[in-house]
Design an enzyme around this catalytic site. Structure first.
Site, PDB file in Angstrom:
ATOM      1  N   CYS A   4      -1.858   2.092  -1.266  1.00  0.00           N
ATOM      2  CA  CYS A   4      -2.426   3.115  -2.152  1.00  0.00           C
ATOM      3  C   CYS A   4      -2.015   2.826  -3.606  1.00  0.00           C
ATOM      4  O   CYS A   4      -2.266   1.744  -4.117  1.00  0.00           O
ATOM      5  CB  CYS A   4      -2.009   4.492  -1.657  1.00  0.00           C
ATOM      6  SG  CYS A   4      -2.878   5.831  -2.479  1.00  0.00           S
ATOM      7  N   GLN A   5      -1.364   3.765  -4.261  1.00  0.00           N
ATOM      8  CA  GLN A   5      -0.933   3.533  -5.640  1.00  0.00           C
ATOM      9  C   GLN A   5       0.040   2.345  -5.684  1.00  0.00           C
ATOM     10  O   GLN A   5       0.028   1.566  -6.652  1.00  0.00           O
ATOM     11  CB  GLN A   5      -0.226   4.794  -6.164  1.00  0.00           C
ATOM     12  CG  GLN A   5       0.189   4.716  -7.611  1.00  0.00           C
ATOM     13  CD  GLN A   5       1.135   5.866  -7.983  1.00  0.00           C
ATOM     14  OE1 GLN A   5       1.888   6.364  -7.145  1.00  0.00           O
ATOM     15  NE2 GLN A   5       1.077   6.291  -9.221  1.00  0.00           N
TER      16      GLN A   5
END
Lengths: 357, 378
Positions: B148-149
């Site tokens: 994800c991030q």
């Protein structure tokens, strides 16, 4: 009876009898069938009132959510059970849906005045989530205070708030007025946000009509409260999903968040002022220190890295110098060794000579 | 005729069932006790500020590859999602597939961390963790798995430190932050990020929770609790539910400056695509990524839409780019039974193949462990 403090199977039977008695009493009293769901809700609430003192505080929130959703689920089913039979038979459910639509308006205009709505209470969920967030952000329980209303009084809050402060405390007055103005801005933003959802409630009813139409065309019937509830959730999610993708919603939501943060900022400024008068560290000062410390840490790390690199570099240079010397004059080392040997041999001989003296 | 026919006796039965499940379930709820997460044994090998670098322990006798795999998780949630319970653990399955797994736990930033920047996270924390692992294993480069991030961070890190990354895997990682179906991105464009960070310092986890729940409010704040009533009677299912509930609401605050930069550089400017992300003194150029890249995305991801992830194709300088699509959502890709049997083997297989190609016969036997007659784990 089982030894379980919260539950035993006898309770189902007791509850069933309770419903029957209640319904019977209601029929006798008003001459009409009372709401089975309402009766069930009362029974559920009584049960929880009885057992909740034994449950830890942390369980209350969870149980509250489950019970509330359970009530929504069955209220929804009952809304349709109460549909006008003629209306339902004809296939034109305009009356039923119009009634539900009115329910939306009532629910959303009640603004938490204690009237828990039926199925349309569902559309309060996004607003409720926001209120929960605001409460966690605000120093004030329940969120921010109501804004200044000018309705019907001839009082113009904008004019009042734009008046300059006077005298020795003018700065403080100006900050307080600014805070009131910002709370008012927040209230307007919140109103716009609520209105957005009120429109969506109506749209979701219309969408449900289409969904039911599809069921009818496919010759399928929704025959359980749970299935009806799941359909309603899917319908609301669908309508919500479409509308919150619009630029209008992004603007409304952005305005709401920005308005809240502006209020928070103004609170912060005023709290800092108070802290300053007590000669205590303010948020602004701490922020400056945090920034400086972080800058220092970066600089120290950078210097460490430079020192490390320089050490490696000087070590490598020293090593390469030695290597270079060896490579440049391969005979020199041997020569030196030979010289050293000669000197040593001469010294030994001299020593021996000396020993011989 | 109205296609709704909930007979009164059926309604009463449903209400009665609901009451029964609730009444019995409350016993289980109260007996559930502490909710354990992060089940695989691990040791802390490095600590700095709030960060801990963990190395997971493989079962005794299990073969492990020579090149360790570092998992870089997002800042916005806790990384134990990758190891949430014994039968739903990406970490455990990666270990079983022969990977030597490390993971960065970012901890919970507080006010003292509000000045941390993307430079501090990427060129600081991540780089030092990578160096620790390289030293421990006497390697020039390691494998990186960004989630994800954390995937966006890993892309930046690899672009800036390519020599230290042997293979890069990105999982549900946003690359194009302005795809039309990216709801989070649409919302965040109207937020005055300077006002937010200057006022709040660190950005509270509650605000992020609210944002995520607002993506599907009826399912996530309403229907979920009706579903929960169905699970209450089964102790194990209830615990699984409570683990997820714990994870969802266990949201660390975000270091303010990092959050400001992330929103501005990635969401507002779409900097990975436009080549404008500035990390410290350098601008991130995805073309600097020349190692093999495996990009894994979830087909029903409502947080990071597939198009946002697939935008990586053709944007790196790598000649070895692969994609794996997973038929599930953003969370399901770590915790669903299907994910357990698909994702770790896909990662290990991909890494094993690159190891063989790179090291030739020496690397043989270091790929994914062969399972004899073993079906997919659930």
């Amino acid at each position: 009876m089982s030894d379980k403090p919260f539950w035993n199977d006898d309770w189902v039977e007791i509850q069933r009898r309770y419903w029957e008695s209640w319904s019977e009493m209601s029929r006798k009293a008003v001459g009409a069938e009372d709401s089975a769901v309402k009766t069930w809700e009362q029974a559920l609430d009584h049960w929880w009132q009885a057992v909740s003192p034994a449950a830890p505080e942390m369980a209350h929130d969870f149980m509250g959510r489950m019970m509330e959703q359970g009530k929504q689920l069955f209220r929804l089913a009952e809304s349709f059970q109460n549909a006008d039979p003629g209306d339902a038979q004809s296939g034109d459910w305009s009356e039923t849906l119009a009634r539900l639509s009115a329910e939306v308006q009532r629910a959303l205009s009640s603004k938490g005045e204690g009237q828990t709505p039926g199925m349309m209470g569902f559309w309060e969920m996004p607003l409720h989530s926001w209120q929960t967030l605001v409460s966690s952000f605000s120093n004030l329980p329940g969120g921010l205070p109501e804004g200044i209303s000018s309705s019907g009084s001839g009082f113009d809050p904008e004019r009042f708030l734009s008046a300059p402060g006077l005298g020795y405390t003018r700065e403080m007055q100006a900050k307080q007025l600014e805070l009131i103005r910002l709370v008012g801005e927040y209230q307007k933003a919140h109103e716009e946000y609520s209105d957005f959802f009120s429109n969506l409630g109506e749209r979701s009813i219309e969408r449900l009509r289409h969904r039911l139409e599809e069921y009818r065309e496919a010759g399928e019937v929704i025959d359980s409260a749970r299935s009806l509830y799941d359909n309603w959730v899917a319908t609301c999610e669908e309508v919500y999903g479409e509308q919150v993708r619009t630029a209008e919603y992004a603007r409304i939501q952005g305005r709401l968040i920005n308005a809240l943060i502006k209020v928070k900022r103004q609170f912060g400024i005023m709290v800092d002022d108070q802290l300053g008068t007590f000669n205590m560290p303010t948020r602004r000062e701490l922020r400056t220190l945090q920034d400086r410390i972080q800058d220092n840490r970066r600089e120290i790390r950078s210097l460490h890295a430079q020192v490390h690199a320089l050490r490696e570099q000087s070590g490598a240079e020293a090593a390469s110098r030695k290597k270079a010397v060896r490579k440049r004059v391969p005979g020199a080392v041997k020569k030196k060794a030979a010289v050293r040997k000669k000197v040593a041999a001469g010294k030994t001989a001299a020593t021996r000579k000396g020993e011989g003296r | 005729m109205l296609p709704i026919d909930v007979k009164p006796d059926k309604l009463v039965k449903e209400m009665s069932d609901f009451s029964r499940k609730l009444g019995r379930g409350v016993e289980n709820l109260l007996d559930a006790g502490e909710i354990d997460t992060g089940v695989t044994p691990k040791e802390a090998v490095y600590r700095e500020d709030k960060l801990t670098l963990y190395r997971y322990r493989a079962e005794k006798g299990a073969k492990q590859g020579k090149v360790p795999l570092l998992i870089v998780y997002a800042l916005v949630n806790r990384p134990y999602m990758t190891d949430i319970q014994e039968n739903r653990s990406t970490v455990r399955n990666l270990l079983a597939e022969g990977q030597d797994v490390y993971l960065i736990d970012w901890g919970y930033p507080d006010g003292a961390d509000s000045s941390l920047t993307l430079d501090d996270y990427i060129n600081g924390y991540i780089d030092r963790c990578v160096d620790v692992i390289r030293r421990r294993h006497d390697l020039d480069s390691i494998n990186l798995l960004g989630i994800c991030q954390g995937g966006a961070f890993s892309l930046c890190y690899t672009a800036l430190h390519q020599e230290k990354v042997r293979n890069l895997i990105t999982m549900v990682t946003p690359v194009d932050f302005k795809t039309p179906d990216n709801l989070l991105s649409a919302w965040v464009q109207e937020i005055d990020i300077d006002l937010l960070v200057d006022t709040l310092g660190n950005v509270p986890g509650e605000l992020l929770n609210w944002t995520f729940l607002s993506l599907k409010p009826f399912s996530l704040t309403g229907q979920k609790y009706v579903n929960m009533v169905d699970l209450l009677e089964n102790e194990q299912n209830l615990k699984n539910f409570l683990r997820m509930e714990k994870w969802i609401f266990d949201s660390p605050d975000q270091a303010g400056e990092t959050f400001r930069q992330f929103i501005r550089e990635f969401f507002h400017k779409n900097g990975l695509i436009n080549g404008t992300v500035q990390i410290g003194p350098s601008v991130v150029d995805l073309k600097q990524i020349t190692c093999p890249v495996l990009n894994i995305y979830a087909e029903q991801d409502h947080l990071v839409p597939p198009d946002a992830t697939r935008a990586l194709r053709g944007r790196t300088g790598s000649t070895d780019y692969s994609e794996v699509s997973f038929p599930g959502g953003h969370i399901g890709i770590y915790v669903s039974g299907k994910a357990q049997s698909q994702i770790p083997p896909a990662i290990a297989g991909w890494l094993g193949k690159r190891a063989e190609e790179e090291e030739g016969p020496r690397a043989k036997g270091l790929g994914p462990r062969k399972k004899k007659g073993q079906g997919p784990r659930a």
